[in-house]
Design a protein around this motif. Structure first.
Motif, PDB file in Angstrom:
ATOM      1  N   LYS A 163       0.857  -1.134   0.151  1.00 57.55           N
ATOM      2  CA  LYS A 163      -0.121  -0.053  -0.027  1.00 57.55           C
ATOM      3  C   LYS A 163       0.913   1.312   0.182  1.00 57.55           C
ATOM      4  N   ASP A 164       0.548   2.289  -0.812  1.00 62.92           N
ATOM      5  CA  ASP A 164       1.507   3.565  -1.003  1.00 62.92           C
ATOM      6  C   ASP A 164       2.835   2.857  -1.166  1.00 62.92           C
ATOM      7  N   ARG A 165       3.618   3.359  -0.585  1.00 64.10           N
ATOM      8  CA  ARG A 165       5.178   2.818  -0.673  1.00 64.10           C
ATOM      9  C   ARG A 165       5.508   1.878   0.191  1.00 64.10           C
ATOM     10  N   VAL A 166       4.743   1.119   0.893  1.00 61.60           N
ATOM     11  CA  VAL A 166       4.976   0.066   1.646  1.00 61.60           C
ATOM     12  C   VAL A 166       4.747  -1.254   0.884  1.00 61.60           C
ATOM     13  N   PRO A 167       5.942  -2.120   0.743  1.00 65.27           N
ATOM     14  CA  PRO A 167       5.920  -3.170  -0.205  1.00 65.27           C
ATOM     15  C   PRO A 167       4.875  -4.434   0.614  1.00 65.27           C
ATOM     16  N   GLY A 168       4.436  -5.085  -0.434  1.00 64.10           N
ATOM     17  CA  GLY A 168       3.454  -6.367   0.200  1.00 64.10           C
ATOM     18  C   GLY A 168       4.502  -7.469   0.769  1.00 64.10           C
ATOM     19  N   GLN A 169       3.809  -8.450   1.209  1.00 70.13           N
ATOM     20  CA  GLN A 169       4.729  -9.584   1.979  1.00 70.13           C
ATOM     21  C   GLN A 169       4.078 -10.673   1.573  1.00 70.13           C
ATOM     22  N   SER A 170       4.923 -11.841   0.974  1.00 68.73           N
ATOM     23  CA  SER A 170       4.521 -13.198   0.787  1.00 68.73           C
ATOM     24  C   SER A 170       4.215 -13.799   1.832  1.00 68.73           C
ATOM     25  N   PRO A 171       3.417 -14.959   2.286  1.00 68.54           N
ATOM     26  CA  PRO A 171       3.318 -15.658   3.552  1.00 68.54           C
ATOM     27  C   PRO A 171       4.583 -16.336   3.483  1.00 68.54           C
ATOM     28  N   LEU A 172       4.689 -16.944   4.792  1.00 72.15           N
ATOM     29  CA  LEU A 172       5.753 -17.782   5.277  1.00 72.15           C
ATOM     30  C   LEU A 172       5.841 -19.183   4.611  1.00 72.15           C
ATOM     31  N   THR A 173       4.467 -19.585   4.291  1.00 69.74           N
ATOM     32  CA  THR A 173       4.556 -20.911   3.672  1.00 69.74           C
ATOM     33  C   THR A 173       3.427 -20.719   2.252  1.00 69.74           C
ATOM     34  N   ASN A 174       3.780 -21.464   1.384  1.00 68.03           N
ATOM     35  CA  ASN A 174       3.098 -21.560   0.260  1.00 68.03           C
ATOM     36  C   ASN A 174       1.911 -22.743   0.108  1.00 68.03           C
ATOM     37  N   ASN A 175       2.092 -23.580   1.126  1.00 68.79           N
ATOM     38  CA  ASN A 175       1.314 -24.865   1.390  1.00 68.79           C
ATOM     39  C   ASN A 175       0.037 -24.481   1.966  1.00 68.79           C
ATOM     40  N   PRO A 176      -1.054 -24.729   1.017  1.00 64.47           N
ATOM     41  CA  PRO A 176      -2.511 -24.353   1.478  1.00 64.47           C
ATOM     42  C   PRO A 176      -2.922 -25.312   2.462  1.00 64.47           C
ATOM     43  N   ASN A 177      -2.462 -26.436   2.473  1.00 66.66           N
ATOM     44  CA  ASN A 177      -3.062 -27.492   3.524  1.00 66.66           C
ATOM     45  C   ASN A 177      -2.190 -27.657   4.872  1.00 66.66           C
ATOM     46  N   LEU A 178      -1.098 -26.697   4.986  1.00 68.12           N
ATOM     47  CA  LEU A 178      -0.149 -26.930   6.131  1.00 68.12           C
ATOM     48  C   LEU A 178      -0.969 -26.672   7.530  1.00 68.12           C
ATOM     49  N   GLN A 179      -1.956 -25.785   7.474  1.00 66.34           N
ATOM     50  CA  GLN A 179      -2.877 -25.966   8.977  1.00 66.34           C
ATOM     51  C   GLN A 179      -3.244 -27.194   9.073  1.00 66.34           C
ATOM     52  N   ASP A 180      -3.917 -27.903   8.169  1.00 65.18           N
ATOM     53  CA  ASP A 180      -4.460 -29.091   8.630  1.00 65.18           C
ATOM     54  C   ASP A 180      -3.604 -30.391   8.542  1.00 65.18           C
ATOM     55  N   GLU A 181      -2.721 -30.301   7.656  1.00 63.03           N
ATOM     56  CA  GLU A 181      -1.483 -31.211   7.993  1.00 63.03           C
ATOM     57  C   GLU A 181      -0.812 -31.036   9.299  1.00 63.03           C
ATOM     58  N   LYS A 182      -0.594 -29.817  10.028  1.00 64.23           N
ATOM     59  CA  LYS A 182      -0.207 -29.839  11.332  1.00 64.23           C
ATOM     60  C   LYS A 182      -0.898 -29.181  12.145  1.00 64.23           C
ATOM     61  N   ALA A 183      -2.249 -29.907  12.219  1.00 65.86           N
ATOM     62  CA  ALA A 183      -3.125 -29.317  13.319  1.00 65.86           C
ATOM     63  C   ALA A 183      -2.757 -29.297  14.690  1.00 65.86           C
ATOM     64  N   ASP A 184      -2.236 -30.525  14.957  1.00 62.68           N
ATOM     65  CA  ASP A 184      -1.782 -30.435  16.470  1.00 62.68           C
ATOM     66  C   ASP A 184      -1.079 -29.320  16.670  1.00 62.68           C
ATOM     67  N   PHE A 185       0.005 -29.073  16.011  1.00 57.95           N
ATOM     68  CA  PHE A 185       1.129 -27.917  16.339  1.00 57.95           C
ATOM     69  C   PHE A 185       0.106 -26.619  16.309  1.00 57.95           C
ATOM     70  N   PHE A 186      -0.690 -26.338  15.265  1.00 55.89           N
ATOM     71  CA  PHE A 186      -1.218 -24.912  15.212  1.00 55.89           C
ATOM     72  C   PHE A 186      -2.447 -24.846  16.091  1.00 55.89           C
ATOM     73  N   ASP A 187      -3.276 -25.985  16.552  1.00 57.13           N
ATOM     74  CA  ASP A 187      -4.167 -25.847  17.700  1.00 57.13           C
ATOM     75  C   ASP A 187      -3.447 -25.298  18.808  1.00 57.13           C
ATOM     76  N   ALA A 188      -2.333 -25.885  19.349  1.00 54.21           N
ATOM     77  CA  ALA A 188      -1.564 -25.407  20.391  1.00 54.21           C
ATOM     78  C   ALA A 188      -1.105 -24.278  20.338  1.00 54.21           C
ATOM     79  N   PHE A 189      -0.609 -23.726  18.915  1.00 54.16           N
ATOM     80  CA  PHE A 189       0.136 -22.704  18.834  1.00 54.16           C
ATOM     81  C   PHE A 189      -0.868 -21.556  18.954  1.00 54.16           C
ATOM     82  N   PHE A 190      -2.002 -21.476  18.472  1.00 54.90           N
ATOM     83  CA  PHE A 190      -3.152 -20.351  18.655  1.00 54.90           C
ATOM     84  C   PHE A 190      -4.243 -20.548  19.723  1.00 54.90           C
ATOM     85  N   ALA A 191      -3.747 -21.438  20.523  1.00 52.25           N
ATOM     86  CA  ALA A 191      -4.709 -21.362  21.798  1.00 52.25           C
ATOM     87  C   ALA A 191      -4.554 -20.179  22.372  1.00 52.25           C
TER      88      ALA A 191
END
Length: 169
Positions: A82-110
């Motif tokens: 936006k304006d002169r601030v560059p956009g950023q890509s996500p840290l992962t390109n795997n759209p299924n990563l959250q489902d594949e690592k559900a145990d990790f992310f459930d605890a991570f985002f608790a």
């Protein structure tokens, strides 16, 4: 005397029940990952300064959930420039990563989870009037958040969740 004790107990426990229900609703909203991210300005080295728009029926819940949404967005969505601030890509390109690592992310985002190490409110949770909108029956709240992207990346790499930048070489 017994009736007075029952009434007093009901008055004391009622707010906790309502707050627990609001937290469950907020967690449900978070699991749906309803948010928007926009670039604000370049952060100091290794950080992103972003505005996260979160939705909830209670403004204070939306403010708290914005922290989770910010970290989730950095990992899975990225954001446009936006304006002169560059956009950023996500840290992962795997759209299924959250489902594949559900145990990790459930605890991570608790509530109070590890995601809290990587995020801070830049304005101590104060929301400008133009960043608080009523949309139907809920609020859309914009919160300025700083995310320590480099620390987040290192933590996810060390946990084996994402590959390191040098893994492909």
């Amino acid at each position: 005397m017994k009736q007075l004790l029952i009434i007093l107990l009901a008055v004391v426990t009622f707010p906790f029940i309502g707050n627990a229900q609001a937290r469950k609703k907020a967690d449900k909203d978070t699991n749906n990952w309803r948010y928007e991210i926009e670039a604000v300005q370049q952060g100091v080295a290794g950080t992103y300064l972003i505005k996260v728009w979160s939705y909830s029926k209670k403004p204070d819940v939306a403010i708290e959930q914005a922290k989770k949404n910010a970290v989730h967005g950095i990992i899975f969505r990225g954001y446009a420039g936006k304006d002169r601030v560059p956009g950023q890509s996500p840290l992962t390109n795997n759209p299924n990563l959250q489902d594949e690592k559900a145990d990790f992310f459930d605890a991570f985002f608790a509530d109070g989870g590890k995601y809290m190490k990587f995020v801070s409110l830049t304005n101590d949770g104060a929301v400008a009037a133009e960043d608080r909108m009523k949309v139907g029956k809920e609020y859309k709240i914009g919160v300025l958040i700083s995310v320590r992207k480099e620390d987040l990346r290192k933590d996810l790499e060390n946990a084996g969740i994402i590959k390191g930048l040098s893994a492909g070489f």
